[in-house]
Design an enzyme around this catalytic site. Sequence first.
Site, PDB file in Angstrom:
ATOM      1  N   ASP A  31      -1.754 -11.751  -2.081  1.00 24.23           N
ATOM      2  CA  ASP A  31      -0.554 -12.135  -1.332  1.00 24.23           C
ATOM      3  C   ASP A  31      -0.886 -13.208  -0.297  1.00 24.23           C
ATOM      4  O   ASP A  31      -2.070 -13.457   0.020  1.00 24.23           O
ATOM      5  CB  ASP A  31      -0.011 -10.871  -0.636  1.00 24.23           C
ATOM      6  CG  ASP A  31       1.480 -10.946  -0.332  1.00 24.23           C
ATOM      7  OD1 ASP A  31       2.063 -12.038  -0.434  1.00 24.23           O
ATOM      8  OD2 ASP A  31       2.045  -9.899   0.043  1.00 24.23           O
TER       9      ASP A  31
ATOM     10  N   ASP B 169      10.711 -11.409  -3.353  1.00 23.63           N
ATOM     11  CA  ASP B 169      10.852 -10.116  -2.676  1.00 23.63           C
ATOM     12  C   ASP B 169      12.259  -9.569  -2.840  1.00 23.63           C
ATOM     13  O   ASP B 169      12.532  -8.439  -2.447  1.00 23.63           O
ATOM     14  CB  ASP B 169      10.522 -10.257  -1.185  1.00 23.63           C
ATOM     15  CG  ASP B 169       9.019 -10.260  -0.946  1.00 23.63           C
ATOM     16  OD1 ASP B 169       8.271  -9.896  -1.871  1.00 23.63           O
ATOM     17  OD2 ASP B 169       8.592 -10.623   0.165  1.00 23.63           O
TER      18      ASP B 169
ATOM     19  N   ASP C 223      -0.028  -1.007  -2.549  1.00 21.53           N
ATOM     20  CA  ASP C 223       0.272  -2.265  -1.856  1.00 21.53           C
ATOM     21  C   ASP C 223      -0.300  -2.221  -0.442  1.00 21.53           C
ATOM     22  O   ASP C 223      -1.223  -1.451  -0.133  1.00 21.53           O
ATOM     23  CB  ASP C 223       1.801  -2.494  -1.885  1.00 21.53           C
ATOM     24  CG  ASP C 223       2.182  -3.976  -1.859  1.00 21.53           C
ATOM     25  OD1 ASP C 223       2.149  -4.558  -0.759  1.00 21.53           O
ATOM     26  OD2 ASP C 223       2.504  -4.543  -2.915  1.00 21.53           O
ATOM     27  N   ASP C 224       0.246  -3.011   0.422  1.00 23.87           N
ATOM     28  CA  ASP C 224      -0.189  -3.184   1.813  1.00 23.87           C
ATOM     29  C   ASP C 224      -0.333  -1.836   2.537  1.00 23.87           C
ATOM     30  O   ASP C 224       0.386  -0.890   2.231  1.00 23.87           O
ATOM     31  CB  ASP C 224       0.902  -4.022   2.511  1.00 23.87           C
ATOM     32  CG  ASP C 224       0.405  -4.672   3.776  1.00 23.87           C
ATOM     33  OD1 ASP C 224      -0.682  -4.320   4.246  1.00 23.87           O
ATOM     34  OD2 ASP C 224       1.126  -5.552   4.287  1.00 23.87           O
TER      35      ASP C 224
HETATM   36  C1  DGJ Z   1       5.036  -9.585   0.577  1.00 27.07           C
HETATM   37  C2  DGJ Z   1       5.104  -9.231  -0.883  1.00 27.07           C
HETATM   38  O1  DGJ Z   1       5.928 -10.125  -1.556  1.00 27.07           O
HETATM   39  C3  DGJ Z   1       5.597  -7.793  -1.003  1.00 27.07           C
HETATM   40  O2  DGJ Z   1       5.751  -7.451  -2.365  1.00 27.07           O
HETATM   41  C4  DGJ Z   1       4.609  -6.881  -0.332  1.00 27.07           C
HETATM   42  O3  DGJ Z   1       3.375  -6.937  -0.995  1.00 27.07           O
HETATM   43  C5  DGJ Z   1       4.442  -7.281   1.131  1.00 27.07           C
HETATM   44  N1  DGJ Z   1       4.131  -8.674   1.253  1.00 27.07           N
HETATM   45  C6  DGJ Z   1       3.367  -6.462   1.784  1.00 27.07           C
HETATM   46  O4  DGJ Z   1       3.072  -6.884   3.041  1.00 27.07           O
END
Ligand code: DGJ
Length: 696
Positions: free
Chosen positions: A452, A521, A340-341
């Site tokens: 995203d 989230d 991920d990020d």
């Molecule tokens: C928002 C997403 O919904 C999360 O799952 C994650 O990827 C974060 N952004 C990362 O910045």
Amino acid sequence: MSIEQIGSSWLLHTQNTTYAFGLNSLGLLVHQYWGPRIASPSALPTIPESEGWASFNHPEHLLPEEYPAWAGMKFVEPCLKVTAADQVRDTVLVFQGSQEEAAELPHVVLTLQDPVYALRVRLHYRVHAQSDIIERWAELINDSAAPLRLERAFSAQWHPPAGPAYRFSHLYGRWNDEFHLVRETLTPGVKVIESRRLTTSHHHNPWFALDGGDASETQGEVWFGALGWSGNWKLCAEDTGFCTTRLSLGVNDFDFAWDLQPGETFTTPPAYAGYTQNGFGAASRSLHHLIRSRLIPHPRALHPVLYNSWEATLFDVDAPSQIRLAQLAAQMGVELFVMDDGWFKGRRDDRAGLGDWTPDPLKFPHGLNPLIQQVTALGMRFGLWVEPEMVNPDSDLYRAHPDWVLHFPTRQRRTGRNQLILNLARPDVQAHLIQILDDLLSQHDISFIKWDMNRAVSEPGWPGAPRDPREMWVRYTHGLYHILETLRSRHPQVTFQSCSGGGGRADLGVLRYADQIWVSDNTEAAARLRIQEGFSQLFPAQVMEAWVTDANRGQIPLSFRFHVSMCGSLGVGGNLTQWSPQERAEAAHWIEVYKDIRPIIQFGSQFRLRSPSQSACSAVQYLSEDGAAGVLFAFRTHLPDPAALPPLRLQGLDPQALYAVEGVPEPHNGAYWMHTGLPLMLGNFESALLRITRLP
Ligand code: DGJ
């Protein structure tokens, strides 16, 4: 035959329904019928006519036009509002003809035209017979020599039968708390839900269901639909006060303008709608069928069980941390590892880096390929998070192109999560994003992209725009679709996931490019039950990614948390380095079980047996495409004891056929399971996964 023309009426037949409209004596194209399939033309009601009612309500105000334009004495919500170059704001649409398109699906186009201003309107109707869905969109074509300004250009107006005060079901929410289902009775006036946020938004969804107030999950007439659009949208549910209800929807006209130059065409996004006599559950299954059979790019691909690093490592990703997680994930049977990020240049926290999509040289001195090779060697595929629409002011991209973001020159550029929005309406921004993402996908073995988008819009300006800058609202979404489409055509094996801080971009438009949606989230299992129920109103389990994380670890059993996520496309997002060997062994067990049942969940039909918003004891059932196998999930959250749990009545079974339900010694026929039901014994925060098998 799916499309029939009888006299001045057109009948569109799906498997179980008929939708009909016709030309009345005033020359207006009016809605005629929408309900159970009509076997003989004699069952068709006559084409609506009206003489008006007093001098205040002319016929065109009262008649259910298929695509009303604002003109004359019409005060109901129009689909179309246009200003001509001479400032005349009165659009008269005169029927010109109809034509069936030679296409894979039955498709008819009705052409209308304003005789003075040469605005041609082509109304498209496409029949998705197997899904019981009609798809509509409009093309607005300027055949004149002068520009025409579009001020509203909706996709469709839908008309349930005249009569009752309808109950309107819709979805609302906010970040971390999406997809609340609300049902309210309409009263005279207009109920509007919309997005002005640039994306579909967490707050409302362009989906609706209308019923007479008496439909249930399994019974009753429901008219339902959704818009295929990921930008600003608007939905108006209007009780006219004349015993009629209209549902209009399309691109939002708030701050909207489109200068249609001579020879140009504006095409609205598609609107989809259907009818059922079998309640809200059947309405959802129609949309699920449509999404799975006609929209998503890889309909027959089973989604792998994925691991996502976000909640474990946040921005602190590097090769050792990811490899450690990948090893543990692989041991549990995970098939796709998603970083991920945090992986790209300058990304230490959310203050920098967005825009510079190259691996951070400190975290990944040899690039991403060594990590990808290790993940692949562990037997998993590799996926990556990106947020291409965004830029941090602290990034090389922003320093080079400060003019590429949405902004007003005289206003401060307000950030959200320290980021600004690239103007995807600009062709140069689109070309840049296509190039860097194409490079990323070409240079790495990546099979999954989590796309995203983490803020709502502000200062939606486009200085230097070649046309009216308000066209940005629509051109941005077209730009997004163009980028996704180009990447998909160059990298057809890649699966895209649509994420916008959770479920901020969940709609039938983005699902033409993305196979999955990150729903919320909020990964707390009990909250998810409710969120997933709302999501399922229009989206099938196949597109619903759901992770087991550390939220409520130690309070809610791991089995319960797995069962919740197994109701969709299973993922894991906890910090596996903190999980005990017992937890990892249990996770491996549930992943193995999921792999066995996932064709039923991802390709089968879904039945909401009991609602988690109405009961602390909820249940959802899935049935395979051939009806031979099923899975039942039941959950009890907190319910004070002593609690008597009523039996669970199954759905969708063949009443005559014999079925065994796991844990029950005696098989029974479908009628028994559907009427007498299954006794249920669950303690607080206990859950059950039971398989259903049709016996020969
Ligand atoms: C928002 C997403 O919904 C999360 O799952 C994650 O990827 C974060 N952004 C990362 O910045």
